[in-house]
Design a protein around this motif. Structure first.
Motif, PDB file in Angstrom:
ATOM      1  N   LEU A   1       3.080   5.984  -3.017  1.00 24.96           N
ATOM      2  CA  LEU A   1       4.214   6.818  -3.438  1.00 24.96           C
ATOM      3  C   LEU A   1       4.278   6.989  -4.949  1.00 24.96           C
ATOM      4  N   GLY A   2       3.563   6.127  -5.699  1.00 25.76           N
ATOM      5  CA  GLY A   2       3.540   6.252  -7.154  1.00 25.76           C
ATOM      6  C   GLY A   2       4.327   5.207  -7.900  1.00 25.76           C
ATOM      7  N   PHE A   3       4.832   4.195  -7.209  1.00 19.03           N
ATOM      8  CA  PHE A   3       5.536   3.110  -7.893  1.00 19.03           C
ATOM      9  C   PHE A   3       4.533   2.174  -8.573  1.00 19.03           C
ATOM     10  N   THR A   4       4.973   1.559  -9.659  1.00 19.25           N
ATOM     11  CA  THR A   4       4.168   0.562 -10.360  1.00 19.25           C
ATOM     12  C   THR A   4       4.555  -0.818  -9.851  1.00 19.25           C
ATOM     13  N   LEU A   5       3.577  -1.571  -9.353  1.00 16.25           N
ATOM     14  CA  LEU A   5       3.855  -2.863  -8.743  1.00 16.25           C
ATOM     15  C   LEU A   5       3.361  -3.999  -9.625  1.00 16.25           C
ATOM     16  N   GLY A   6       3.859  -5.199  -9.339  1.00 18.79           N
ATOM     17  CA  GLY A   6       3.525  -6.373 -10.152  1.00 18.79           C
ATOM     18  C   GLY A   6       2.137  -6.895  -9.931  1.00 18.79           C
TER      19      GLY A   6
ATOM     20  N   GLY B   1       0.814  -1.213   0.000  1.00 17.00           N
ATOM     21  CA  GLY B   1       0.000   0.000   0.000  1.00 17.00           C
ATOM     22  C   GLY B   1       0.845   1.258   0.000  1.00 17.00           C
ATOM     23  N   GLY B   2       1.947   1.235   0.758  1.00 14.72           N
ATOM     24  CA  GLY B   2       2.804   2.412   0.829  1.00 14.72           C
ATOM     25  C   GLY B   2       3.508   2.706  -0.483  1.00 14.72           C
ATOM     26  N   LEU B   3       4.023   1.682  -1.140  1.00 16.23           N
ATOM     27  CA  LEU B   3       4.699   1.874  -2.427  1.00 16.23           C
ATOM     28  C   LEU B   3       3.721   2.349  -3.503  1.00 16.23           C
ATOM     29  N   THR B   4       2.511   1.806  -3.469  1.00 13.91           N
ATOM     30  CA  THR B   4       1.480   2.248  -4.421  1.00 13.91           C
ATOM     31  C   THR B   4       1.171   3.725  -4.213  1.00 13.91           C
TER      32      THR B   4
ATOM     33  N   ILE C   1      11.660   1.452   5.427  1.00 14.21           N
ATOM     34  CA  ILE C   1      11.849   0.995   4.046  1.00 14.21           C
ATOM     35  C   ILE C   1      11.094   1.895   3.072  1.00 14.21           C
ATOM     36  N   LEU C   2       9.884   2.261   3.414  1.00 12.99           N
ATOM     37  CA  LEU C   2       9.093   3.140   2.538  1.00 12.99           C
ATOM     38  C   LEU C   2       9.782   4.492   2.365  1.00 12.99           C
ATOM     39  N   GLY C   3      10.375   5.017   3.429  1.00  9.80           N
ATOM     40  CA  GLY C   3      11.115   6.277   3.316  1.00  9.80           C
ATOM     41  C   GLY C   3      12.318   6.146   2.408  1.00  9.80           C
ATOM     42  N   MET C   4      12.997   5.014   2.490  1.00 13.03           N
ATOM     43  CA  MET C   4      14.148   4.766   1.624  1.00 13.03           C
ATOM     44  C   MET C   4      13.724   4.712   0.161  1.00 13.03           C
ATOM     45  N   PHE C   5      12.627   4.031  -0.117  1.00  7.79           N
ATOM     46  CA  PHE C   5      12.122   3.954  -1.495  1.00  7.79           C
ATOM     47  C   PHE C   5      11.737   5.346  -2.008  1.00  7.79           C
ATOM     48  N   GLU C   6      11.136   6.137  -1.163  1.00  3.93           N
ATOM     49  CA  GLU C   6      10.727   7.476  -1.602  1.00  3.93           C
ATOM     50  C   GLU C   6      11.946   8.323  -1.965  1.00  3.93           C
ATOM     51  N   ARG C   7      12.948   8.335  -1.105  1.00  3.05           N
ATOM     52  CA  ARG C   7      14.142   9.151  -1.382  1.00  3.05           C
ATOM     53  C   ARG C   7      14.887   8.639  -2.605  1.00  3.05           C
ATOM     54  N   ALA C   8      15.070   7.328  -2.703  1.00  2.15           N
ATOM     55  CA  ALA C   8      15.807   6.769  -3.847  1.00  2.15           C
ATOM     56  C   ALA C   8      15.015   6.969  -5.152  1.00  2.15           C
ATOM     57  N   GLY C   9      13.708   6.773  -5.087  1.00  3.52           N
ATOM     58  CA  GLY C   9      12.866   6.916  -6.273  1.00  3.52           C
ATOM     59  C   GLY C   9      12.900   8.333  -6.825  1.00  3.52           C
ATOM     60  N   LYS C  10      12.898   9.309  -5.948  1.00  2.00           N
ATOM     61  CA  LYS C  10      12.963  10.712  -6.388  1.00  2.00           C
ATOM     62  C   LYS C  10      14.353  11.061  -6.913  1.00  2.00           C
TER      63      LYS C  10
END
Length: 417
Positions: A334-339, A329-332, A403-412
């Motif tokens: 943030l705007g990531f595309t999931l499998g 839910g968190g990755l979705t 982990i969600l914070g890490m994905f957000e920073r790396a993704g941006k």
């Protein structure tokens, strides 16, 4: 089963050049890897863990790193009872068997491990292999040979494809998770021919589950035997952790369940459980079982202890589901595309635009202190590049938020979101 993220699951034809160099068929892959490393990205397929601290943390490149790509779903690798069982077995039986199960390689621990499996699945027979790969290779190639037909999902694991090839059966693939396509293939098989349908509970690339109940019903209606690989669901999915077939109420209709010790069980090895009355003959006719040294006593001792503890792992299973829902839910958000559109397993696959940006995102996450799997074509469905996350029951709720914070920073930083 055991992963080969840099190798295709389905066989891919490779052609040698006229030079006669047996390595020339790998030239495109060599160039792709060279180009990737030349861009300055660390090799994502050669990461070294200098020290493992727990089921969820390790030291990588001198940094405390959260592990989100280990398949250690139930976090059993550091369980005190499991570790003690392995130490006791080393003291009492030594470091290895130095022989096949049909010679000198069956110790008391191997029988106890198979008894634990029979109790876990409530089935009559259990057979332990040295790896999960060998379990598929051995069972499939032995029960389906020349003149028989194997109908399998196109996204099946490499060990399943290799088992089909070794047995020399007719291979009939069908579109992923497509019940109608499965039925069409079964209808075309000559009447009276031996038929085996091979399915997986959870498909490891995208983390999606199979509609086993419907597929098994179709298979049985056409006189086929059914093998289900529950490598990525055993221990976690289902009321008792027996996998997707249990969860969908069709485990009693499955002829063979294949699994591995290298995921939820937390060690290494593979197995097959079955209720077939003639199953024990497999110990004499299955070549990857007969001609391989058996697992070391310490390994089967840890496996048996872990399996028995997983029988009472309801609280861990519930927490792992919460972790999966939170991360998905968190990755979705943030705007990531999931499998998958919703969490279906402990695997959450994040789809990358291409290999170059996928590798850059992988490296950015590693610098943040997070390890995930980079999976690339041709191992992935539809030539996708994936960052594949596998959650653990030992991840705390706070770690998942980190982990969600890490994905957000790396993704941006990389420009993915």
């Amino acid at each position: 089963m055991s992963e080969g993220i840099s190798q295709p699951d389905a066989p891919v034809a490779l052609e040698a050049t006229e030079s006669g160099d047996l390595f020339s068929k790998f030239d495109p892959l060599i160039k792709q890897r060279s180009d990737l490393l030349a861009s300055g990205v660390e090799d994502p397929f050669n990461l070294v863990m200098e020290k493992v601290l727990s089921p969820t943390r390790a030291v990588c490149n001198g940094r405390d790193t959260i592990l989100l790509g280990t398949y250690n779903y139930m976090g059993m690798t550091f369980d005190p009872d499991v570790i003690q069982a392995g130490k006791d077995a080393l003291d009492n039986y030594g470091s290895g068997t130095t022989g096949s199960r049909v010679l000198n390689g069956t110790y008391q621990g191997h029988k106890e491990c198979e008894e634990a499996l029979k109790e876990f699945y409530a089935m009559d027979h259990a057979m332990v292999f040295s790896t999960g790969y060998q379990a598929n290779l051995g069972i499939i190639s032995t029960i389906a040979g020349k003149g028989d037909y194997i109908v399998l999902d196109i996204d099946s694991h490499a060990s399943i494809w290799d088992g089909c090839s070794l047995g020399n059966a007719e291979i009939v693939p069908f579109r992923h998770n497509d019940i109608e396509a499965l039925e069409k293939r079964l209808k075309r098989i000559p009447e009276g021919a031996g038929k085996l349908v091979v399915l997986e509970g959870v498909y490891s690339m995208l983390g999606d589950i199979a509609p086993l109940k419907e597929m098994i019903a179709v298979s049985k209606a056409h006189g086929a035997m059914v093998l289900v690989d529950e490598a990525h669901s055993m221990g976690f999915i289902g009321p008792n952790g027996r996998g997707v077939a249990e969860d969908q109420g069709c485990l009693d209709d499955v002829d063979f369940v294949i699994g591995t010790f290298s995921k939820s069980v937390g060690t290494v090895g593979g197995f097959c459980v079955s209720n077939h009355p003639k199953f024990e003959i497999m110990r004499l006719v299955c070549r990857p079982y007969v001609f391989t040294a058996s697992l070391p006593p310490s390994v089967v001792a840890t496996a048996a202890t872990s399996i028995r503890k997983l029988m009472h792992g309801g609280n861990k299973r519930a927490h792992l589901w919460e972790n999966s829902k939170t991360l998905h839910g968190g990755l979705t958000k943030l705007g990531f595309t999931l499998g998958t559109t919703e969490p279906q397993s402990a695997i959450v696959a994040v789809i990358m635009p291409d290999l170059q940006r996928g590798a850059a995102m992988w490296e950015a996450l590693l610098k943040e202190g997070l390890y995930v799997n980079l999976a690339r074509p041709p191992a992935t469905p539809a030539n996708m590049t994936l960052l594949r996350c596998s959650l653990c029951a030992e991840h705390s709720a706070e770690e998942v938020e980190t982990i969600l914070g890490m994905f957000e920073r790396a993704g941006k930083a990389v420009g993915i979101i």
